[in-house]
Write a protein that holds these residues in place. Structure first.
Motif, PDB file in Angstrom:
ATOM      1  N   LEU A 199       8.931  -1.873  -1.765  1.00  0.00           N
ATOM      2  CA  LEU A 199       9.602  -2.013  -3.062  1.00  0.00           C
ATOM      3  C   LEU A 199       8.681  -2.724  -4.059  1.00  0.00           C
ATOM      4  CD1 LEU A 199      13.193  -3.000  -1.867  1.00  0.00           C
ATOM      5  CD2 LEU A 199      12.440  -0.801  -2.794  1.00  0.00           C
ATOM      6  N   PHE A 200       8.033  -3.803  -3.586  1.00  0.00           N
ATOM      7  CA  PHE A 200       7.140  -4.571  -4.454  1.00  0.00           C
ATOM      8  C   PHE A 200       5.990  -3.684  -4.940  1.00  0.00           C
ATOM      9  CE2 PHE A 200       3.953  -8.028  -5.187  1.00  0.00           C
ATOM     10  CZ  PHE A 200       4.720  -8.818  -6.030  1.00  0.00           C
ATOM     11  N   GLY A 201       5.440  -2.885  -4.028  1.00  0.00           N
ATOM     12  CA  GLY A 201       4.343  -1.982  -4.386  1.00  0.00           C
ATOM     13  C   GLY A 201       4.773  -0.936  -5.413  1.00  0.00           C
ATOM     14  N   ILE A 202       5.992  -0.416  -5.251  1.00  0.00           N
ATOM     15  CA  ILE A 202       6.496   0.575  -6.211  1.00  0.00           C
ATOM     16  C   ILE A 202       6.639  -0.074  -7.592  1.00  0.00           C
ATOM     17  CG2 ILE A 202       8.497   1.996  -6.851  1.00  0.00           C
ATOM     18  CD1 ILE A 202       8.942   2.517  -3.857  1.00  0.00           C
ATOM     19  N   ILE A 203       7.168  -1.300  -7.629  1.00  0.00           N
ATOM     20  CA  ILE A 203       7.360  -1.981  -8.923  1.00  0.00           C
ATOM     21  C   ILE A 203       6.002  -2.216  -9.599  1.00  0.00           C
ATOM     22  CG2 ILE A 203       8.263  -4.033 -10.076  1.00  0.00           C
ATOM     23  CD1 ILE A 203       9.998  -4.435  -7.462  1.00  0.00           C
ATOM     24  N   SER A 227       5.080  -0.129 -13.082  1.00  0.00           N
ATOM     25  CA  SER A 227       4.953  -0.913 -14.313  1.00  0.00           C
ATOM     26  C   SER A 227       3.496  -0.963 -14.774  1.00  0.00           C
ATOM     27  CB  SER A 227       5.481  -2.331 -14.100  1.00  0.00           C
ATOM     28  OG  SER A 227       4.760  -2.958 -13.064  1.00  0.00           O
ATOM     29  N   GLU A 228       2.611  -0.274 -14.034  1.00  0.00           N
ATOM     30  CA  GLU A 228       1.203  -0.109 -14.423  1.00  0.00           C
ATOM     31  C   GLU A 228       0.416  -1.417 -14.415  1.00  0.00           C
ATOM     32  OE1 GLU A 228       1.702   1.890 -18.192  1.00  0.00           O
ATOM     33  OE2 GLU A 228       1.797   3.852 -17.233  1.00  0.00           O
ATOM     34  N   VAL A 229       0.950  -2.472 -13.808  1.00  0.00           N
ATOM     35  CA  VAL A 229       0.190  -3.730 -13.782  1.00  0.00           C
ATOM     36  C   VAL A 229      -1.000  -3.635 -12.824  1.00  0.00           C
ATOM     37  CG1 VAL A 229       2.226  -5.083 -14.389  1.00  0.00           C
ATOM     38  CG2 VAL A 229       1.568  -4.884 -12.008  1.00  0.00           C
ATOM     39  N   ILE A 230      -1.090  -2.535 -12.056  1.00  0.00           N
ATOM     40  CA  ILE A 230      -2.241  -2.359 -11.165  1.00  0.00           C
ATOM     41  C   ILE A 230      -3.386  -1.653 -11.885  1.00  0.00           C
ATOM     42  CG2 ILE A 230      -0.715  -2.285  -9.161  1.00  0.00           C
ATOM     43  CD1 ILE A 230      -1.334   0.725  -8.922  1.00  0.00           C
ATOM     44  N   SER A 231      -3.260  -1.486 -13.208  1.00  0.00           N
ATOM     45  CA  SER A 231      -4.295  -0.772 -13.953  1.00  0.00           C
ATOM     46  C   SER A 231      -5.278  -1.735 -14.615  1.00  0.00           C
ATOM     47  CB  SER A 231      -3.642   0.093 -15.038  1.00  0.00           C
ATOM     48  OG  SER A 231      -4.593   0.439 -16.008  1.00  0.00           O
ATOM     49  N   GLY A 283       0.829  -1.211   0.000  1.00  0.00           N
ATOM     50  CA  GLY A 283       0.000   0.000   0.000  1.00  0.00           C
ATOM     51  C   GLY A 283       0.864   1.261   0.000  1.00  0.00           C
ATOM     52  N   LEU A 284       1.871   1.285   0.875  1.00  0.00           N
ATOM     53  CA  LEU A 284       2.768   2.446   0.923  1.00  0.00           C
ATOM     54  C   LEU A 284       3.506   2.584  -0.401  1.00  0.00           C
ATOM     55  CD1 LEU A 284       4.307   1.990   4.506  1.00  0.00           C
ATOM     56  CD2 LEU A 284       2.658   3.730   3.777  1.00  0.00           C
ATOM     57  N   GLY A 285       3.909   1.458  -0.962  1.00  0.00           N
ATOM     58  CA  GLY A 285       4.599   1.485  -2.255  1.00  0.00           C
ATOM     59  C   GLY A 285       3.712   2.047  -3.350  1.00  0.00           C
ATOM     60  N   GLY A 286       2.416   1.770  -3.266  1.00  0.00           N
ATOM     61  CA  GLY A 286       1.470   2.336  -4.231  1.00  0.00           C
ATOM     62  C   GLY A 286       1.456   3.857  -4.136  1.00  0.00           C
ATOM     63  N   TYR A 287       1.528   4.368  -2.894  1.00  0.00           N
ATOM     64  CA  TYR A 287       1.555   5.820  -2.702  1.00  0.00           C
ATOM     65  C   TYR A 287       2.851   6.402  -3.273  1.00  0.00           C
ATOM     66  CZ  TYR A 287       1.811  10.376  -0.505  1.00  0.00           C
ATOM     67  OH  TYR A 287       1.944  11.724  -0.308  1.00  0.00           O
ATOM     68  N   VAL A 288       3.963   5.787  -2.904  1.00  0.00           N
ATOM     69  CA  VAL A 288       5.262   6.297  -3.369  1.00  0.00           C
ATOM     70  C   VAL A 288       5.336   6.221  -4.897  1.00  0.00           C
ATOM     71  CG1 VAL A 288       7.768   5.918  -3.332  1.00  0.00           C
ATOM     72  CG2 VAL A 288       6.428   5.647  -1.232  1.00  0.00           C
ATOM     73  N   GLY A 289       4.960   5.064  -5.449  1.00  0.00           N
ATOM     74  CA  GLY A 289       5.093   4.848  -6.890  1.00  0.00           C
ATOM     75  C   GLY A 289       4.176   5.735  -7.720  1.00  0.00           C
ATOM     76  N   TYR A 290       3.007   6.049  -7.172  1.00  0.00           N
ATOM     77  CA  TYR A 290       2.044   6.817  -7.972  1.00  0.00           C
ATOM     78  C   TYR A 290       2.113   8.309  -7.668  1.00  0.00           C
ATOM     79  CZ  TYR A 290      -2.238   7.304 -10.752  1.00  0.00           C
ATOM     80  OH  TYR A 290      -3.143   7.632 -11.736  1.00  0.00           O
ATOM     81  N   GLN A 291       2.073   8.652  -6.367  1.00  0.00           N
ATOM     82  CA  GLN A 291       1.998  10.072  -6.004  1.00  0.00           C
ATOM     83  C   GLN A 291       3.374  10.739  -5.982  1.00  0.00           C
ATOM     84  OE1 GLN A 291      -0.787  11.517  -5.954  1.00  0.00           O
ATOM     85  NE2 GLN A 291      -2.242   9.840  -5.649  1.00  0.00           N
ATOM     86  N   LEU A 292       4.396  10.033  -5.530  1.00  0.00           N
ATOM     87  CA  LEU A 292       5.701  10.680  -5.399  1.00  0.00           C
ATOM     88  C   LEU A 292       6.560  10.486  -6.644  1.00  0.00           C
ATOM     89  CD1 LEU A 292       6.640   9.840  -1.677  1.00  0.00           C
ATOM     90  CD2 LEU A 292       5.256  11.721  -2.590  1.00  0.00           C
ATOM     91  N   LEU A 293       6.459   9.328  -7.273  1.00  0.00           N
ATOM     92  CA  LEU A 293       7.332   9.070  -8.429  1.00  0.00           C
ATOM     93  C   LEU A 293       6.639   9.366  -9.755  1.00  0.00           C
ATOM     94  CD1 LEU A 293       9.168   5.821  -7.241  1.00  0.00           C
ATOM     95  CD2 LEU A 293      10.056   8.153  -7.329  1.00  0.00           C
ATOM     96  N   GLY A 294       5.496  10.000  -9.696  1.00  0.00           N
ATOM     97  CA  GLY A 294       4.868  10.469 -10.929  1.00  0.00           C
ATOM     98  C   GLY A 294       4.122   9.407 -11.701  1.00  0.00           C
TER      99      GLY A 294
END
Lengths: 186, 136
Positions: free
Chosen positions: B12-16, B20-24, A72-83
């Motif tokens: 890290l897993f969540g960021i990947i 990579s947009e696989v959550i779309s 969940g936190l990674g979703g925030y970082v990846g979407y909101q912070l990393l564009g």
């Protein structure tokens, strides 16, 4: 470098990194990658209701809930912070088909608002996509003993033929919905 | 704080998954319509790298950080493997998300993901309650 990270990541970067999560979890704590189990742990912790399948020591599996919290936190970082792009660059054929077959017009964001907006809970679309969809994911993954992470990534990586059966079934279900049930609904 | 490492790996897993947009939902539709290689590339290369890693771990008898030999439980077959798998597939194409992406969507700010997660919890709970009456 930061500019590169802020772009959408291509499959040949993201896929291997997802694959490396499998040995990372094994090496740091002898844990097998799997996410749907977290749903069972939450049920066991919050509403066990005397159900035998929910009567186990979920606290022993608490690492899984920390991992999911991290996602969940990674979703925030990846979407909101990393564009992110306003509209995901899916193929032109998919855009064309979704317009023609499902009447979608808004392709911005991660999910089409026309199907997933919370206001849709006042009509059949919201109930099918949000409630039935989520329910089938939770029911099916536990019945199958895993989801895309536990069976497709973790299970196939460990050469489990059971996982191959599961992944084929995932695709059968997905293709049935996309090619048979969607055309019946729209 | 022995769980911190799982939190970090989860981030890290969540960021990947997100980058990579696989959550779309759109990417999942593209996959089920065979109109792009992206999802197949992500899942396929993840499996290849996971497979090679597990082979390395097994052949070198590597141990985990706390010194235990690494063991991976075998997956067991029952009728749920294909019946449940098909049910999940139907839901995967509807929601455009498997469980991991649901949590990443919620973190990214998609309010609807909260409803999807609650519905998924209800599904898991319903399976748990009905389990003894389902073919296994």
């Amino acid at each position: 470098m930061l500019e590169l990270i802020r772009q959408p990541w291509p499959w040949y970067v993201a896929g291997p990194l997802i694959g490396l999560t499998v040995p990372a979890l094994l090496l740091v704590g002898n844990k097998a990658l799997g996410i749907s189990s977290s749903l069972r742990h939450v049920c066991a912790a919050c509403v066990p209701a005397g159900i035998p399948f929910l009567n186990y020591n979920w606290r022993a599996e608490i690492w899984n809930l920390w991992f999911v919290l991290g996602i969940g936190l990674g979703g925030y970082v990846g979407y909101q912070l990393l564009g992110h792009p306003d509209t995901i660059a899916i193929s032109a054929e998919t855009v064309r088909d979704l317009k023609a077959q499902m009447g979608l017009t808004d392709f911005s964001g991660l999910l089409p608002r026309e199907l997933f907006a919370l206001e849709n809970l006042s009509n059949w679309k919201g109930w099918v996509f949000l409630v039935l969809g989520g329910f089938l994911v939770g029911f099916g993954t536990r019945y199958a003993g895993g989801c895309t992470s536990g069976h497709a990534i973790s299970g196939l990586s460990n050469l489990q033929w059971v996982s191959l059966v599961a992944v084929i079934a995932f695709f059968v279900g997905g293709l049935l919905m996309t090619w048979l049930f969607y055309p019946m609904m729209f | 704080m022995k769980n911190l490492k799982y939190l970090v790996l989860g981030v890290l897993f969540g960021i990947i998954l997100t980058k990579s947009e696989v959550i779309s939902w759109f990417r999942i539709q593209e996959m089920f319509r065979f109109q792009a290689f992206h999802m197949y590339g992500v899942i396929g290369s993840a499996i290849v790298v996971g497979m090679l890693s597990i082979q390395l771990i097994k052949r070198n008898h590597l141990k985990s950080l706390d010194g235990e030999p690494i063991r991976i439980a075998d997956k067991k077959f029952n009728h749920g493997t294909w019946i449940g798998g098909t049910i999940f597939g139907l839901g995967w194409a509807l929601t455009g998300a498997c469980p991991g992406p649901l949590f990443a969507q919620l973190g990214s700010g998609v309010a609807s993901a909260a409803v999807l997660i609650l519905a998924a919890l209800a599904g898991t709970w319903a399976y748990s309650a009905l389990r003894e009456r389902l073919p296994l």
